[in-house]
Write a protein that holds these residues in place. Structure first.
Motif, PDB file in Angstrom:
ATOM      1  N   SER A 196       0.813  -1.218   0.000  1.00  0.00           N
ATOM      2  CA  SER A 196       0.000   0.000   0.000  1.00  0.00           C
ATOM      3  C   SER A 196       0.844   1.265   0.000  1.00  0.00           C
ATOM      4  O   SER A 196       1.968   1.265   0.506  1.00  0.00           O
ATOM      5  CB  SER A 196      -0.907  -0.012   1.238  1.00  0.00           C
ATOM      6  N   GLY A 197       0.264   2.325  -0.548  1.00  0.00           N
ATOM      7  CA  GLY A 197       0.928   3.617  -0.477  1.00  0.00           C
ATOM      8  C   GLY A 197       0.864   4.240   0.899  1.00  0.00           C
ATOM      9  O   GLY A 197       1.575   5.196   1.184  1.00  0.00           O
ATOM     10  N   GLY A 198       0.027   3.713   1.776  1.00  0.00           N
ATOM     11  CA  GLY A 198      -0.085   4.237   3.129  1.00  0.00           C
ATOM     12  C   GLY A 198       1.198   4.042   3.925  1.00  0.00           C
ATOM     13  O   GLY A 198       2.036   3.197   3.595  1.00  0.00           O
ATOM     14  N   GLY A 199       1.354   4.819   4.987  1.00  0.00           N
ATOM     15  CA  GLY A 199       2.534   4.707   5.829  1.00  0.00           C
ATOM     16  C   GLY A 199       2.580   3.363   6.539  1.00  0.00           C
ATOM     17  O   GLY A 199       1.595   2.942   7.151  1.00  0.00           O
ATOM     18  N   VAL A 200       3.707   2.694   6.460  1.00  0.00           N
ATOM     19  CA  VAL A 200       3.802   1.353   7.039  1.00  0.00           C
ATOM     20  C   VAL A 200       3.626   1.391   8.555  1.00  0.00           C
ATOM     21  O   VAL A 200       3.060   0.465   9.147  1.00  0.00           O
ATOM     22  CB  VAL A 200       5.136   0.691   6.631  1.00  0.00           C
ATOM     23  N   GLU A 201       4.078   2.468   9.211  1.00  0.00           N
ATOM     24  CA  GLU A 201       3.935   2.571  10.658  1.00  0.00           C
ATOM     25  C   GLU A 201       2.474   2.787  11.066  1.00  0.00           C
ATOM     26  O   GLU A 201       2.071   2.436  12.169  1.00  0.00           O
ATOM     27  CB  GLU A 201       4.792   3.723  11.203  1.00  0.00           C
ATOM     28  N   PHE A 202       1.673   3.347  10.160  1.00  0.00           N
ATOM     29  CA  PHE A 202       0.251   3.526  10.421  1.00  0.00           C
ATOM     30  C   PHE A 202      -0.511   2.212  10.246  1.00  0.00           C
ATOM     31  O   PHE A 202      -1.485   1.940  10.961  1.00  0.00           O
ATOM     32  CB  PHE A 202      -0.322   4.583   9.475  1.00  0.00           C
ATOM     33  N   MET A 203      -0.074   1.370   9.325  1.00  0.00           N
ATOM     34  CA  MET A 203      -0.818   0.157   9.009  1.00  0.00           C
ATOM     35  C   MET A 203      -0.496  -1.027   9.913  1.00  0.00           C
ATOM     36  O   MET A 203      -1.382  -1.812  10.264  1.00  0.00           O
ATOM     37  CB  MET A 203      -0.561  -0.240   7.548  1.00  0.00           C
ATOM     38  N   ARG A 204       0.737  -1.182  10.293  1.00  0.00           N
ATOM     39  CA  ARG A 204       1.139  -2.391  11.003  1.00  0.00           C
ATOM     40  C   ARG A 204       0.470  -2.600  12.364  1.00  0.00           C
ATOM     41  O   ARG A 204       0.244  -3.751  12.749  1.00  0.00           O
ATOM     42  CB  ARG A 204       2.662  -2.409  11.163  1.00  0.00           C
ATOM     43  N   PRO A 205       0.114  -1.560  13.114  1.00  0.00           N
ATOM     44  CA  PRO A 205      -0.479  -1.807  14.439  1.00  0.00           C
ATOM     45  C   PRO A 205      -1.821  -2.522  14.427  1.00  0.00           C
ATOM     46  O   PRO A 205      -2.230  -3.075  15.443  1.00  0.00           O
ATOM     47  CB  PRO A 205      -0.614  -0.390  15.020  1.00  0.00           C
ATOM     48  N   TRP A 206      -2.540  -2.521  13.302  1.00  0.00           N
ATOM     49  CA  TRP A 206      -3.902  -3.062  13.306  1.00  0.00           C
ATOM     50  C   TRP A 206      -4.177  -4.122  12.243  1.00  0.00           C
ATOM     51  O   TRP A 206      -5.189  -4.820  12.300  1.00  0.00           O
ATOM     52  CB  TRP A 206      -4.910  -1.922  13.123  1.00  0.00           C
ATOM     53  N   MET A 207      -3.310  -4.304  11.281  1.00  0.00           N
ATOM     54  CA  MET A 207      -3.633  -5.173  10.151  1.00  0.00           C
ATOM     55  C   MET A 207      -3.748  -6.651  10.510  1.00  0.00           C
ATOM     56  O   MET A 207      -4.544  -7.373   9.922  1.00  0.00           O
ATOM     57  CB  MET A 207      -2.630  -4.975   9.018  1.00  0.00           C
ATOM     58  N   GLU A 208      -2.963  -7.118  11.457  1.00  0.00           N
ATOM     59  CA  GLU A 208      -3.087  -8.526  11.825  1.00  0.00           C
ATOM     60  C   GLU A 208      -4.432  -8.777  12.486  1.00  0.00           C
ATOM     61  O   GLU A 208      -5.078  -9.806  12.248  1.00  0.00           O
ATOM     62  CB  GLU A 208      -1.941  -8.944  12.746  1.00  0.00           C
ATOM     63  N   ARG A 209      -4.878  -7.842  13.304  1.00  0.00           N
ATOM     64  CA  ARG A 209      -6.173  -7.970  13.970  1.00  0.00           C
ATOM     65  C   ARG A 209      -7.327  -7.909  12.981  1.00  0.00           C
ATOM     66  O   ARG A 209      -8.304  -8.647  13.110  1.00  0.00           O
ATOM     67  CB  ARG A 209      -6.317  -6.850  15.017  1.00  0.00           C
ATOM     68  N   VAL A 210      -7.214  -7.085  11.981  1.00  0.00           N
ATOM     69  CA  VAL A 210      -8.318  -6.859  11.063  1.00  0.00           C
ATOM     70  C   VAL A 210      -8.291  -7.805   9.863  1.00  0.00           C
ATOM     71  O   VAL A 210      -9.312  -8.375   9.486  1.00  0.00           O
ATOM     72  CB  VAL A 210      -8.316  -5.395  10.581  1.00  0.00           C
ATOM     73  N   TYR A 211      -7.122  -7.978   9.252  1.00  0.00           N
ATOM     74  CA  TYR A 211      -7.013  -8.782   8.044  1.00  0.00           C
ATOM     75  C   TYR A 211      -6.367 -10.149   8.260  1.00  0.00           C
ATOM     76  O   TYR A 211      -6.363 -10.971   7.353  1.00  0.00           O
ATOM     77  CB  TYR A 211      -6.177  -8.058   6.983  1.00  0.00           C
ATOM     78  N   GLY A 212      -5.779 -10.371   9.428  1.00  0.00           N
ATOM     79  CA  GLY A 212      -5.019 -11.592   9.622  1.00  0.00           C
ATOM     80  C   GLY A 212      -3.675 -11.553   8.930  1.00  0.00           C
ATOM     81  O   GLY A 212      -3.051 -12.587   8.702  1.00  0.00           O
ATOM     82  N   ILE A 213      -3.188 -10.365   8.588  1.00  0.00           N
ATOM     83  CA  ILE A 213      -1.906 -10.201   7.913  1.00  0.00           C
ATOM     84  C   ILE A 213      -0.899  -9.636   8.914  1.00  0.00           C
ATOM     85  O   ILE A 213      -1.076  -8.515   9.406  1.00  0.00           O
ATOM     86  CB  ILE A 213      -2.032  -9.261   6.701  1.00  0.00           C
ATOM     87  N   PRO A 214       0.150 -10.382   9.244  1.00  0.00           N
ATOM     88  CA  PRO A 214       1.105  -9.937  10.267  1.00  0.00           C
ATOM     89  C   PRO A 214       1.956  -8.770   9.782  1.00  0.00           C
ATOM     90  O   PRO A 214       2.056  -8.519   8.571  1.00  0.00           O
ATOM     91  CB  PRO A 214       1.954 -11.187  10.516  1.00  0.00           C
ATOM     92  N   PRO A 215       2.592  -8.040  10.698  1.00  0.00           N
ATOM     93  CA  PRO A 215       3.355  -6.845  10.335  1.00  0.00           C
ATOM     94  C   PRO A 215       4.432  -7.086   9.283  1.00  0.00           C
ATOM     95  O   PRO A 215       4.674  -6.221   8.440  1.00  0.00           O
ATOM     96  CB  PRO A 215       3.982  -6.407  11.669  1.00  0.00           C
ATOM     97  N   GLU A 216       5.068  -8.248   9.335  1.00  0.00           N
ATOM     98  CA  GLU A 216       6.155  -8.511   8.382  1.00  0.00           C
ATOM     99  C   GLU A 216       5.643  -8.739   6.965  1.00  0.00           C
ATOM    100  O   GLU A 216       6.437  -8.813   6.014  1.00  0.00           O
ATOM    101  CB  GLU A 216       6.989  -9.710   8.837  1.00  0.00           C
ATOM    102  N   GLN A 217       4.331  -8.850   6.779  1.00  0.00           N
ATOM    103  CA  GLN A 217       3.752  -9.003   5.456  1.00  0.00           C
ATOM    104  C   GLN A 217       3.004  -7.739   5.023  1.00  0.00           C
ATOM    105  O   GLN A 217       2.122  -7.778   4.168  1.00  0.00           O
ATOM    106  CB  GLN A 217       2.827 -10.223   5.430  1.00  0.00           C
ATOM    107  N   VAL A 218       3.390  -6.621   5.605  1.00  0.00           N
ATOM    108  CA  VAL A 218       2.838  -5.317   5.245  1.00  0.00           C
ATOM    109  C   VAL A 218       3.950  -4.472   4.631  1.00  0.00           C
ATOM    110  O   VAL A 218       4.954  -4.180   5.279  1.00  0.00           O
ATOM    111  CB  VAL A 218       2.249  -4.591   6.468  1.00  0.00           C
TER     112      VAL A 218
END
Length: 359
Positions: A196-218
């Motif tokens: 994503s074009g979004g900031g990685v620090e903004f996305m990683r705190p919640w993506m595993e909870r919401v999408y099941g995608i861990p931080p290292e896959q963002v």
């Protein structure tokens, strides 16, 4: 305050640079997969058939298009592909809300632009500050923070912030059909990434909870991070006022190569910012899938494409027609757009992922 602010019409690249050149750094329910209908929120049609047929082809070991599990890489854009991006990118909504939350600590903002305009709800005055005003907002809301402190502020924001139209938490405005698709792919041996074009620090705190995608896959846009030892003797990571990488447009295939190391065989986007990722995916050897979410549902979500200032879909739509890519018509192809908020009808993606991992 009107949330349809003129300042939000800046390009995504400009917004990303503003966000990343500074010290930055919903529970999305998904139904249990059915063996007979793995994508229950998708209407039967060409799009659903294309997805299911592709997965069957690449996972049939005796078939000509079989792909070993290690090579089953699927990449997804985030804004407009996995969750809503209107009326403006949610990361910008976060920044604007941070100004309001921090205002009591900065009484001078009552008389300083662009802060005065934002706090008074003066859309025209805020728009008049342009990119300079946006940069000032980013600087004021993100300066001097560690990556841990920034992640905590992101989580706090999601817990209370509400979308101006839907009056739901931003992280509940994910697309139910795409949650099902993520789970379906993982159940068939795919490794799913957000690019994503979004900031990685903004996305990683919640993506595993919401999408099941861990931080290292963002994979996302990022600023330079500096290691330093604080006054208490503990090491921290601080964001410097330098852009490291913009993961948008042509930066997406570059980011995939840099951070993933394998070309995807499956990719989904929704805008011209995803064009190069889709082209890179489709150009590889063997079976390939390139998909686009086309926002056509003004009642349940939004309808926009070629003329939109947010999530413009123009060149990528033409490329899809020329290349035979799958275009998902939100109005026609999805039975529902957002997950139900009823706990009786839904479970968390994280819970579904855990079940799949135990199989």
């Amino acid at each position: 305050m009107s949330r349809d602010l003129g300042i939000l019409a800046v390009s995504k690249r400009t917004l990303l640079i503003a966000l990343l050149a500074l010290p930055l750094s919903a529970l999305g329910p998904a139904r249990v997969l059915s063996q007979t209908n793995p994508l229950p929120s998708w209407n039967d049609g060409a799009a659903k058939t294309a997805i299911v047929d592709f997965v069957a082809r690449v996972t049939t070991q005796s078939g000509a298009d079989f792909v070993p599990p290690a090579e089953r890489i699927a990449t997804f854009d985030n804004d407009g592909t996995l969750w809503t991006e209107q009326p403006y990118y949610f990361q910008l909504a976060f920044a604007l809300d941070r100004v309001r939350a921090m205002a009591p600590e900065h009484p001078d903002w009552k008389t300083r632009q662009p802060f005065r305009a934002l706090l008074e709800g003066d859309s025209k005055a805020l728009a008049a500050t342009g990119e300079k005003g946006l940069l000032q907002i980013m600087a004021a809301t993100h300066a001097g923070m560690t990556t841990d402190a920034f992640a905590a502020s992101v989580r706090d924001w999601f817990a209370t912030a509400r979308h101006p139209r839907f009056n739901r938490s931003y992280d509940s405005l994910v697309y139910q059909p795409m949650l099902e698709l993520l789970a379906y792919l993982r159940a068939n041996g795919f490794k799913t990434f957000v690019v994503s074009g979004g900031g990685v620090e903004f996305m990683r705190p919640w993506m595993e909870r919401v999408y099941g995608i861990p931080p290292e896959q963002v994979v996302g846009s990022s600023g330079v991070v500096k290691f330093q030892v604080g006054a208490d003797g503990k090491p921290v990571l601080m964001k410097e006022a330098k852009v490291e990488f913009i993961d948008d447009g042509p930066g997406k295939p570059v980011g995939i190569n840099r951070f993933i190391g394998r070309r995807p065989i499956f990719a989904f986007g929704n805008s011209d910012g995803d064009l190069q990722m889709l082209q890179w995916t489709a150009a590889g050897p063997g079976a390939r899938f390139a998909g686009i979410v086309h926002h056509t549902d003004e009642v349940r979500e939004y309808a926009y494409d070629r003329q939109s200032k947010i999530g413009k879909l123009d060149k990528a739509l033409d490329a899809a027609a020329a290349g035979g890519w799958t275009v998902v018509d939100m109005k026609q192809d999805w039975k529902e757009v957002f997950p139900s908020l009823s706990s009786e009808l839904s479970t968390s993606v994280a819970g579904e992922k855990a079940r799949q991992d135990r199989k």
